[in-house]
Design a protein around this motif. Structure first.
Motif, PDB file in Angstrom:
ATOM      1  N   SER B  13     -11.166  -5.915 -13.629  1.00 47.96           N
ATOM      2  CA  SER B  13     -11.242  -5.061 -12.503  1.00 47.96           C
ATOM      3  C   SER B  13     -12.055  -3.819 -12.686  1.00 47.96           C
ATOM      4  N   TYR B 100      -2.102  -8.765   4.089  1.00 48.72           N
ATOM      5  CA  TYR B 100      -3.510  -9.600   4.502  1.00 48.72           C
ATOM      6  C   TYR B 100      -3.115 -11.057   4.423  1.00 48.72           C
ATOM      7  N   ASP B 104      -2.972 -10.082   0.129  1.00 45.75           N
ATOM      8  CA  ASP B 104      -3.000  -8.626  -0.451  1.00 45.75           C
ATOM      9  C   ASP B 104      -2.178  -7.850   0.202  1.00 45.75           C
ATOM     10  N   PRO B 112      -5.197   4.900  -3.776  1.00 45.47           N
ATOM     11  CA  PRO B 112      -5.429   6.414  -4.644  1.00 45.47           C
ATOM     12  C   PRO B 112      -5.458   7.696  -3.478  1.00 45.47           C
ATOM     13  N   GLN B 118      -9.492   7.377   8.005  1.00 44.45           N
ATOM     14  CA  GLN B 118      -9.159   6.093   8.743  1.00 44.45           C
ATOM     15  C   GLN B 118      -7.687   5.649   8.583  1.00 44.45           C
ATOM     16  N   TRP B 127      -0.493   7.207  -4.512  1.00 48.41           N
ATOM     17  CA  TRP B 127      -0.286   7.074  -6.052  1.00 48.41           C
ATOM     18  C   TRP B 127      -0.445   8.308  -6.741  1.00 48.41           C
ATOM     19  N   ASN B 132       5.501   4.093 -10.911  1.00 50.92           N
ATOM     20  CA  ASN B 132       5.544   2.925 -11.809  1.00 50.92           C
ATOM     21  C   ASN B 132       6.013   1.764 -11.189  1.00 50.92           C
TER      22      ASN B 132
END
Lengths: 289, 256
Positions: B13, B100, B104, B112, B118, B127, B132
């Motif tokens: 990723s 989703y 997901d 983040p 939005q 985050w 954790n």
């Protein structure tokens, strides 16, 4: 900062991913061009960047009398914390008094952080790691060169930064009533900490500096190199000592809009880190050619 | 000796190599979860070689629609963990406002902390490096039962959920779908040889090692600790959120 904001109706993921991908690309570009913590350079190496600017040139000229050297940090949003951490650890190499002081202070700070509800499991880890480095430097198990390498290893370097961010957050939240006066809009101090202090890569402001120096007792002087009309770069001491600026701060930082670097007063160069003067000379020669 | 090339990268990723802090943090977390499992949650690596991909099993909490359900999810960690959050994808079909179609999971704690006009999420749920696996999973379990309808990932599920909630359970469409999925998930549990706890007593009991979740030879009896982090902040946030949203738009939608 991102000038192209996505259409407000977009539900999501793809736009987010694009933005994140772009951010990552920018971050990588910066990362490949700047070390987390650089070698020592003479202060006049700044002149290269500002040769076109009379105000800056005058100020740099005046700075040279008081400051000898400069150590750049990567402009990744963590520069303030990384600069303070690096310079402070460097001082711990030969300041047993500071070592004793910080060693006594940090466990109390940790207890206060837990009291605030920071997740114990992860907090302990950041704390242990920070303390471990304080000990290694304070007990001479780590020298200046190793310190330099540690701070340039991203994972480790950032682990130390996280702890300072958490300390800062703790200080702000414990004094939320006071710091609330400095919040914009109706943001609470807790929200500010969650968005602007605890997460990595978020730039620091006056309020971060105030809180960190309060939390740690580390005295700090920031030299502001900006476009203000004076001929001298203005300075600000943390904590604010008012008129009685009797003691010289431990850590000196140079601020240029959006960025902090470590700066070394003329006297203290002999004790400042692993960069060889050879390297410095080379850089300078390159610059003037 | 042949050096393995790009295949040695642990996580695709991100182009950056895994940082030492990611390995440190993930090893510590895995060890801790093996020694002191979180109630209702089982964790293991998808592949023993790769610390950056975990398989989670979530037991539906008793006294909720999800009671006795067995939900599997993959958690993928970025190379710069814990500075950036992992992602969570359900492998089990989950009909939920914040999941989703492809599984997901969309939950604010995994986002983040960027300014994102939005999204209706409040910043305090975002985050940060002290989050954790434990704090994430606690949020996930709590989200199952209390969806965030402000920024739904599955709009149909969200509408259906609100109908169910606002009718005090009289409109059973949502409930029926969940129950069907819970039923289906039990087949999966059987296949994995997992006994899903159905009562609160069983649910909060120390889990015993299961064949499908080998947990070394750690004596779990020595550790039981209600390791429940303070969730108040988060709850406060979602309440505020509901409040702000509902304010003016569709009043009279009191949160239960």
């Amino acid at each position: 900062m991102s000038s192209e904001s996505p259409p407000p109706a977009a539900s999501g993921d793809n736009q987010d991913e694009l933005i994140l991908a772009q951010k990552e690309a920018i971050a990588q570009d910066i990362a490949s061009n700047a070390s987390l913590v650089g070698n020592l350079e003479p202060v006049y190496s700044l002149e290269r960047e500002f040769s076109h600017d009379a105000v800056f040139m005058t100020k740099i000229g005046n700075l040279k009398g008081r400051y000898a050297e400069l150590r750049r940090t990567r402009p990744d949003g963590n520069c303030f914390f990384r600069a303070v951490a690096y310079r402070y650890f460097e001082l711990l190499l030969h300041r047993p008094d500071e070592y004793e002081r910080i060693k006594a202070l940090l466990p109390r700070a940790k207890a206060q952080m837990i009291e605030l509800g920071m997740p114990t499991f992860t907090l302990e880890d950041f704390y242990d790691n920070f303390m471990d480095h304080v000990d290694r430097v304070g007990q001479a198990h780590m020298d200046a060169q190793q310190l330099f390498e540690t701070f340039n290893e991203p994972g480790q370097s950032d682990y130390l930064v996280v702890f300072l961010r958490l300390l800062t957050s703790m200080q702000l939240q414990r004094n939320a009533e006071f710091y609330q006066n400095f919040m914009e809009g109706d943001k609470t101090v807790a929200e500010f900490c969650a968005t602007e202090v605890e997460p990595m890569y978020n730039e620091s402001d006056h309020i971060h500096i105030t809180a960190l120096t309060e939390a740690t007792g580390i005295s700090l002087r920031v030299i502001y190199l900006d476009r203000g009309s004076q001929t001298e770069a203005s300075l600000h001491d943390f904590p604010d000592q008012g008129e009685s600026a009797a003691t010289t701060p431990l850590v000196h930082l140079l601020y240029r809009p959006g960025h902090y670097d470590v700066i070394y007063p003329v006297k203290s160069t002999s004790e400042s880190g692993p960069a060889t003067s050879n390297a410095t000379v080379t850089t300078t020669a390159e610059l003037s050619s | 000796m042949m050096a393995s090339t790009s295949s040695s990268r642990q996580n695709s990723s991100g182009p950056m190599a895994p940082s030492s802090s990611a390995i440190r943090a993930l090893s510590l977390e895995l060890k801790s979860l093996m020694e002191e499992p979180l109630e209702g949650i089982r964790a293991k690596l998808v592949n023993e070689e790769n610390l950056f991909e975990w398989e989670m099993a979530i037991f539906g909490p008793p006294d909720t629609l999800y009671q006795a359900g067995y939900f599997k999810a993959h958690m993928k960690f970025p190379n710069d963990y814990p500075y950036s959050p992992p992602t969570v994808r359900f492998l089990t079909k989950v009909w939920h406002p914040n999941v989703y179609e492809n599984g997901d999971l969309c939950i604010s704690i995994l986002h983040p902390p960027v300014d994102d006009p939005q999204s209706g999420e409040l910043p305090c749920e975002r985050w940060n490096p002290t989050q954790n696996v434990r704090t994430i999973m606690l949020s996930v379990v709590s989200l199952l039962n209390e969806p965030n309808t402000y920024s739904p990932a599955n709009v149909d599920a969200s509408v259906m959920y609100r109908r169910w909630r606002d009718s005090n359970g009289k409109d059973k469409e949502y409930e029926n779908i969940i129950k069907k999925q819970v039923q289906a998930s039990r087949v999966e549990a059987e296949k994995d040889g997992v006994i899903v706890p159905t009562t609160m007593e069983e649910y909060i009991m120390k889990p015993k090692p299961r064949p499908s979740f080998p947990q070394d030879n750690i004596d779990m009896d020595d550790f039981y600790d209600d390791d429940c982090y303070d969730m108040d902040d988060e709850d406060d946030c979602s309440d505020d959120e509901e409040y702000q949203e509902d304010d003016g738009e569709d009043s009279g939608n009191g949160e239960s």
